[in-house]
Write a protein that holds these residues in place. Structure first.
Motif, PDB file in Angstrom:
ATOM      1  N   ILE A  28       0.843  -1.195   0.000  1.00 63.00           N
ATOM      2  CA  ILE A  28       0.000   0.000   0.000  1.00 63.00           C
ATOM      3  C   ILE A  28       0.881   1.249   0.000  1.00 63.00           C
ATOM      4  O   ILE A  28       1.677   1.462   0.914  1.00 63.00           O
ATOM      5  N   GLN A  29       0.720   2.054  -1.055  1.00 64.35           N
ATOM      6  CA  GLN A  29       1.475   3.295  -1.162  1.00 64.35           C
ATOM      7  C   GLN A  29       0.695   4.476  -0.577  1.00 64.35           C
ATOM      8  O   GLN A  29       1.275   5.335   0.085  1.00 64.35           O
ATOM      9  N   HIS A  30      -0.595   4.502  -0.837  1.00 65.60           N
ATOM     10  CA  HIS A  30      -1.436   5.580  -0.331  1.00 65.60           C
ATOM     11  C   HIS A  30      -2.841   5.015  -0.070  1.00 65.60           C
ATOM     12  O   HIS A  30      -3.265   4.077  -0.739  1.00 65.60           O
ATOM     13  N   SER A  31      -3.535   5.613   0.877  1.00 61.58           N
ATOM     14  CA  SER A  31      -4.942   5.291   1.080  1.00 61.58           C
ATOM     15  C   SER A  31      -5.625   6.513   1.663  1.00 61.58           C
ATOM     16  O   SER A  31      -4.988   7.386   2.264  1.00 61.58           O
ATOM     17  N   TYR A  32      -6.947   6.557   1.484  1.00 54.87           N
ATOM     18  CA  TYR A  32      -7.707   7.730   1.930  1.00 54.87           C
ATOM     19  C   TYR A  32      -9.153   7.324   2.153  1.00 54.87           C
ATOM     20  O   TYR A  32      -9.686   6.450   1.474  1.00 54.87           O
ATOM     21  N   ILE A  33      -9.794   7.979   3.105  1.00 57.87           N
ATOM     22  CA  ILE A  33     -11.241   7.851   3.297  1.00 57.87           C
ATOM     23  C   ILE A  33     -11.792   9.232   3.607  1.00 57.87           C
ATOM     24  O   ILE A  33     -11.149  10.030   4.305  1.00 57.87           O
ATOM     25  N   GLY A  34     -12.975   9.522   3.069  1.00 54.87           N
ATOM     26  CA  GLY A  34     -13.597  10.790   3.413  1.00 54.87           C
ATOM     27  C   GLY A  34     -14.559  11.282   2.359  1.00 54.87           C
ATOM     28  O   GLY A  34     -14.840  10.609   1.374  1.00 54.87           O
ATOM     29  N   TRP A  35     -15.072  12.488   2.601  1.00 54.60           N
ATOM     30  CA  TRP A  35     -16.005  13.142   1.684  1.00 54.60           C
ATOM     31  C   TRP A  35     -15.235  14.100   0.795  1.00 54.60           C
ATOM     32  O   TRP A  35     -14.586  15.036   1.280  1.00 54.60           O
ATOM     33  N   VAL A  36     -15.272  13.865  -0.500  1.00 54.89           N
ATOM     34  CA  VAL A  36     -14.610  14.736  -1.469  1.00 54.89           C
ATOM     35  C   VAL A  36     -15.569  14.936  -2.632  1.00 54.89           C
ATOM     36  O   VAL A  36     -16.197  13.979  -3.098  1.00 54.89           O
ATOM     37  N   PHE A  37     -15.650  16.173  -3.126  1.00 63.65           N
ATOM     38  CA  PHE A  37     -16.706  16.490  -4.080  1.00 63.65           C
ATOM     39  C   PHE A  37     -16.219  16.671  -5.518  1.00 63.65           C
ATOM     40  O   PHE A  37     -16.959  17.154  -6.369  1.00 63.65           O
ATOM     41  N   SER A  38     -14.971  16.264  -5.789  1.00 65.07           N
ATOM     42  CA  SER A  38     -14.488  16.223  -7.171  1.00 65.07           C
ATOM     43  C   SER A  38     -13.336  15.229  -7.249  1.00 65.07           C
ATOM     44  O   SER A  38     -12.644  14.974  -6.250  1.00 65.07           O
TER      45      SER A  38
END
Length: 325
Positions: free
Chosen positions: A304-314
């Motif tokens: 795993i190089q990067h990971s993300y969770i969340g609200w993004v609108f674009s």
């Protein structure tokens, strides 16, 4: 509910508490008890300072659980009675208990939900009939405060509002049921039904709709009783067990799977040989973009190089946040 609605609820409860002779000794102590009780379960917002995964895992989790619903009023009573002995400690506790309970109770009616029955069960209770911010509910509470401020007795100012809110909630449940039935008739149950999600938006007559069958995902909105599906996507099978072994322990993935009640997977092989795994929450489609996702980027060695969770609108913002660390 949102913070603003919890505040006006606390003020409304303060108005009612002023009629309790045991609380009449200090208006400041009364207001502190009810407003603090209406807000304190959301003290878990502090986890936002760490990262999204920690915040999403804990927001409306343990702080809205049975033990904390009992603990918060005791803490408020201790603090209030420390600084004001002009009120009855038992009554401070009872009013604080009411405020905390109402906070947790009203939160179960939106699509975010709470873990209100923890530790009996960690299941998220998400009734999805009230938007996180409901203008009608907010305005009703504000009207009650204005009427009270004009000198009307608190009972006359707020008891009609409680009655209206009960009726309003019943109407919202009936609307949700009607939209669910319309949506299912529209897809004609072409395949085996897996899950149905119907949740409100900030607009009274507009609802989000997501349906999963064993073959397709249907996502759209209802306008009145007219359901419009903007997406019909063939369901992808879950990643292989071997692939899941690489990502299942990632904090962002674990948080997403625990929180999201209806979602789909997408995997993409990139030009440099790396792989992107994206988990998409079907509840949050707006203007052609799913705003709540978890995404993992694996290199050729499946690290795993990067990971993300969340609200993004674009998509551009999502990619920037993915590579921000």
């Amino acid at each position: 509910m949102d913070t603003g609605t919890h505040i006006v609820m606390g003020i409304g409860l303060t108005a009612l508490a002023t009629q309790d002779p045991a609380m009449a000794g200090s208006f400041a102590a009364t207001a502190t008890t009810l407003v603090a009780g209406s807000l304190i379960p959301d003290s878990d917002t502090v986890f936002k300072l760490k990262d999204n995964a920690t915040y999403i895992s804990n927001h409306r989790g343990i702080t809205h659980s049975i033990p904390f619903t009992i603990l918060w009023p005791l803490l408020i009573t201790l603090l209030v009675f420390t600084f004001s002995s002009n009120v009855d400690a038992t009554h401070v506790w009872l009013w604080a208990q009411l405020a905390v309970f109402l906070h947790v109770f009203v939160d179960i009616f939106n699509s975010y939900g709470t873990q209100a029955l923890r530790p009996i069960t960690n299941k998220w209770i998400q009734l999805s009939v009230i938007n996180t911010f409901d203008p009608i509910i907010f305005i009703l509470w504000c009207l009650g405060i204005v009427v009270w401020g004009m000198g009307v007795h608190p009972y006359w100012a707020f008891f009609p509002i409680f009655l209206i809110l009960v009726i309003y909630y019943i109407i919202r449940f009936k609307m949700q049921k009607a939209i669910r039935q319309t949506a299912l008739r529209q897809i004609k149950q072409e395949h085996n039904l897996v899950k149905v999600f119907v949740a409100p938006t900030i607009r009274f007559m507009e609802w989000r709709v997501a349906i999963q069958t064993d073959v397709y995902d249907y996502v759209g909105r209802s306008y009145g009783r007219n359901v419009v599906f903007s997406e019909k996507v063939k369901r992808h099978s879950l990643p292989s067990n071997n692939l899941m072994d690489y990502v299942k322990h990632d904090k962002n993935v674990k948080t997403f799977l625990n929180f999201s009640s209806i979602y789909r997977w997408e995997t993409k092989h990139l030009a440099d040989g790396s792989m992107e795994i994206r988990l998409i929450d079907l509840r949050y489609l707006k203007n052609g973009h799913y705003s709540f996702v978890a995404i993992v980027l694996l290199d050729k060695e499946m690290t795993i190089q990067h990971s993300y969770i969340g609200w993004v609108f674009s998509e551009d913002k999502l990619q920037r946040k993915l590579f921000a660390k």
